[in-house]
Scaffold this active site. Structure first.
Site: not given
Length: 119
Positions: A53, A99
């Protein structure tokens, strides 16, 4: 099969349709849910058989902080496809991109999209 979840990975980037979004930039947040074929990685306790990861984070960072995209949907799809290509152990991934400063005519916490690959 098991799942690796990377939550709220933060990157500064310049994605969006409007010129101001490219000029000013902003933070984008990424969640990656990776469904991984266990193979022998768990029983062998081997990093080689699973998804590193740390390396996956770097792949996500290169894409998100890289080339401008008009749509965060396209950005999420690129992340999902690239991770699947780089790590063949990934059977399916769900990539969510948030966002926070989306240019909408109102108050909201963030806009987010989730793309699954393969679809």
């Amino acid at each position: 099969m098991y799942v690796i979840r990377m939550k709220n990975c933060a990157f500064f980037a310049r994605h969006g349709v409007h010129d101001e979004e490219e000029r000013l930039g902003q933070r984008f947040y990424v969640d990656a849910e990776l469904h991984v074929d266990a193979g022998r990685a768990l029983s062998d306790d081997s990093l080689e058989g699973t998804v590193d990861y740390g390396a996956a984070f770097k792949v996500i960072e290169e894409i998100v902080a890289g080339k401008r995209r008009f749509l965060i949907e396209a950005l999420a799809l690129e992340v999902a496809r690239t991770l699947a290509s780089r790590f063949p152990q990934i059977a399916r991934s769900e990539i969510t991109i948030r966002k926070p400063n989306a240019p909408v005519p109102g108050v909201l916490d963030h806009v987010e999209v989730t793309v699954a690959w393969p679809q």
